[in-house]
Structure formats: structure tokens, C-alpha cells
Design a protein around this motif. Sequence first.
Motif, mmCIF file in Angstrom:
data_model
loop_
_atom_site.group_PDB
_atom_site.id
_atom_site.type_symbol
_atom_site.label_atom_id
_atom_site.label_comp_id
_atom_site.label_asym_id
_atom_site.label_seq_id
_atom_site.Cartn_x
_atom_site.Cartn_y
_atom_site.Cartn_z
ATOM 1 N N VAL A 182 14.946 -28.340 -27.198
ATOM 2 C CA VAL A 182 13.768 -28.567 -26.351
ATOM 3 C C VAL A 182 12.898 -29.651 -26.961
ATOM 4 O O VAL A 182 12.451 -30.589 -26.272
ATOM 5 N N ARG A 185 14.737 -33.142 -26.637
ATOM 6 C CA ARG A 185 14.828 -33.656 -25.270
ATOM 7 C C ARG A 185 13.452 -34.067 -24.739
ATOM 8 O O ARG A 185 13.328 -35.068 -24.031
ATOM 9 N N LYS A 186 12.422 -33.295 -25.077
ATOM 10 C CA LYS A 186 11.073 -33.651 -24.644
ATOM 11 C C LYS A 186 10.663 -35.005 -25.214
ATOM 12 O O LYS A 186 10.085 -35.837 -24.519
ATOM 13 N N LYS A 187 10.975 -35.239 -26.479
ATOM 14 C CA LYS A 187 10.595 -36.495 -27.122
ATOM 15 C C LYS A 187 11.250 -37.693 -26.435
ATOM 16 O O LYS A 187 10.679 -38.783 -26.350
ATOM 17 N N ILE A 322 7.872 -35.837 -18.385
ATOM 18 C CA ILE A 322 8.279 -34.927 -19.452
ATOM 19 C C ILE A 322 7.682 -35.337 -20.796
ATOM 20 O O ILE A 322 7.195 -34.508 -21.565
ATOM 21 N N GLN A 323 7.709 -36.638 -21.086
ATOM 22 C CA GLN A 323 7.237 -37.119 -22.385
ATOM 23 C C GLN A 323 5.758 -36.827 -22.615
ATOM 24 O O GLN A 323 5.327 -36.655 -23.755
ATOM 25 N N SER A 327 6.001 -28.697 -23.582
ATOM 26 C CA SER A 327 7.439 -28.396 -23.616
ATOM 27 C C SER A 327 7.876 -27.570 -22.416
ATOM 28 O O SER A 327 9.021 -27.674 -21.967
ATOM 29 N N CYS A 330 9.347 -29.663 -19.733
ATOM 30 C CA CYS A 330 10.713 -30.084 -20.041
ATOM 31 C C CYS A 330 11.713 -28.992 -19.662
ATOM 32 O O CYS A 330 12.762 -29.263 -19.072
ATOM 33 N N ARG A 331 11.350 -27.750 -19.964
ATOM 34 C CA ARG A 331 12.239 -26.631 -19.648
ATOM 35 C C ARG A 331 12.314 -26.394 -18.142
ATOM 36 O O ARG A 331 13.398 -26.175 -17.587
#
Length: 342
Positions: A182, A185-187, A322-323, A327, A330-331
Amino acid sequence: MIVQTLSPTDPKWVEYIRSFPDATVFHHPNWMSALAETYRYKPLVLVALDEQGDIQAGIPFLDVHSFLTGRQLLSLPFTDHCAPLSRSDQALTALLDHLDALNEKQRYKNIEIRWELPEHPKVSSYIHYGLFIIDLPADTEEAFYNIQKLTRKYIKNAQASALTVKMGRSPEMMQDFYKLQVFTRKKHGVPVQPRRLFKHINQNLIQQDQGFILLAYKNDICVAGKVVLHWNDTLTLKYGASDEDFQSDYPNYLLTWEAIQWAVKNGYKKVDMGRCEVANKGLRRYKLKWGAKEIPLSYSTYGGVPASVSESKLIQAAKPIIQHSPSLVCRLAGEILYKHSA
């Protein structure tokens, strides 16, 4: 040739794939089950039988229904490659002819096979990726010296650092990997796969001795992880995540080397490092440094927009949101989008 549809768990299919040295975990019913249970896709295998009823060719598929991207028949979604397994060109051609009839009946928006197919009037192919495969020697010392010199230095630096490595199969380790996934991927502004995917991979594959989890720690902080799958002659580096704040310790190099060593010691012949876009020169160079060879990866389709192209557009649209969001976003994006971006 008689063409039939089988369940992936049919003993005839399992026996058939075991007879192919090049068959990978992606041909195995356990991989298909993990995807089907996560995304509610229908799994099936199309096979061509000879007069004795023996399988002469087979292609595993998942029937994908999406209100965003339409109905697709994919071999296989969320899978870098899945070669048809065939004993003759005649048997494979029989499958392709049947696919044309099946498409006429079911009216799929797209039928895609993630491998090169023989010439057929209904099939078109394209290459956006390279596939990176390491052919393993018989001992770890030779495997180490097949790696590029600077990469060997990074491995040694990681081994000399304060990093510790844990290998295991527990749900708790998978949970630790998911948290890191998580974060990673968020980054990068990419939706994370649903948590239940990793739960099903753990249940259907890792707990069935077809994989393991590698985690690297520094001062009790999990800084890198890999989900590794294996079956037949091939070990597959399927998922990886890391904390870039610890990049100077080279934890990813250490984990990759641990996986390669395990593969050599346990008699595996190949390590599958996955695909890479042809345009991504940096990632291609990285994989080649491990002694991998790059194989042009053809995807073949019966028309429509290839699934991989649809995925790219869908995921890219969510990147800036998302960025710059918690978090949880992102999920949630992964929960909503992944089913429709196979």
C-alpha cells in the motif's frame, strides 16, 4: 480434433500441465482460483482432444465481466504471460478455430492470449513488453558470478548492513507485505490490489507449497518485501514492495538474491523476473544486470482494445488523486478499478 471446455481443477488438465517443463505456476489451477475468487471471474480451460480423448493442446482462460470494459476472455488477467501448451500446431489451430466460433456465440469485446500464437486469419499480435528470464546454473556460486559486477557489490553491501531477512508463509507475513505494498503503490500513484487477492494467494498457493514471502527488516522496520511463487521448473518473482527511505541499504537486491539462491538450492531451472515495457529502459537494464535474458513478449488478440492498453489508461487517470490522498484512497481505488482493468 475435438474441442472441449474443462474446469482448471480437472485431473486431466493438471496431469497435462505437469508433462510440460515450460509450464509455470500461471497454468496451475491454484493461480486461476486465486484470481477467480478475488475478482469473481469464471475460470475455464479450452482443450483439444485426440481420438483417444487425450489432451493435445490447452489454453486456460478467465471469463471477465465488467460494466466499464465489457466482457473479455483473457489468458490470463493480472498475469504477465501464459503460453498455450500444445503438442502440435494442428491441435493449437483447432483451439483457435474454436475460439472464433465461441466469440461469434458469446460476443466478447476482446479475446486475448498473453503469448505469441501461430498465424491465423483472426489473430493479430503486438509487442509492448519484454519478458526477463534467468536460466539458473547448478550452484549458487556460478549464479552469483552471472550477475553484473556492480549488482554483486550491492548484494554484498546489503549483506554487510544491519538488514535481516525473514522467509515464511504465514498470514501475518503476508499482512506485513500488504502494508508495504500500500505504501509503495500510493507513492507511485497506483491503486493497490485488493487485500483479498493476497489472502487468496496465501491460501491457494503459498499454503500449498507453491510460494513464500520474503521480508527485509532494519531495526524491526519492514523495509522491503517480495511475494515469490514457484511450480514445476520455474520460480516467479511476482510482487515486490519497498520503502525508498531505505534504498541505500539495498534491501531489494538482498531479497532478489535470497530468492535466486533458494531456487538454485531447490533444483529450479529458471527465475521469471516478469515483464517490462519496451520503453522502460531503466527497469530493463536493472533486470538484465541479474543475468536475465530478454525475450520479446507477444500478446495475441481476436480484436478490440487489448486489455493491457485499457489497464494503462484506467490506472493512469487515478495517479494524481492517489498520490495526494490518504492511503485509504489508494486501497479504495484498487477495490473499484482492478476488477475492470484486467
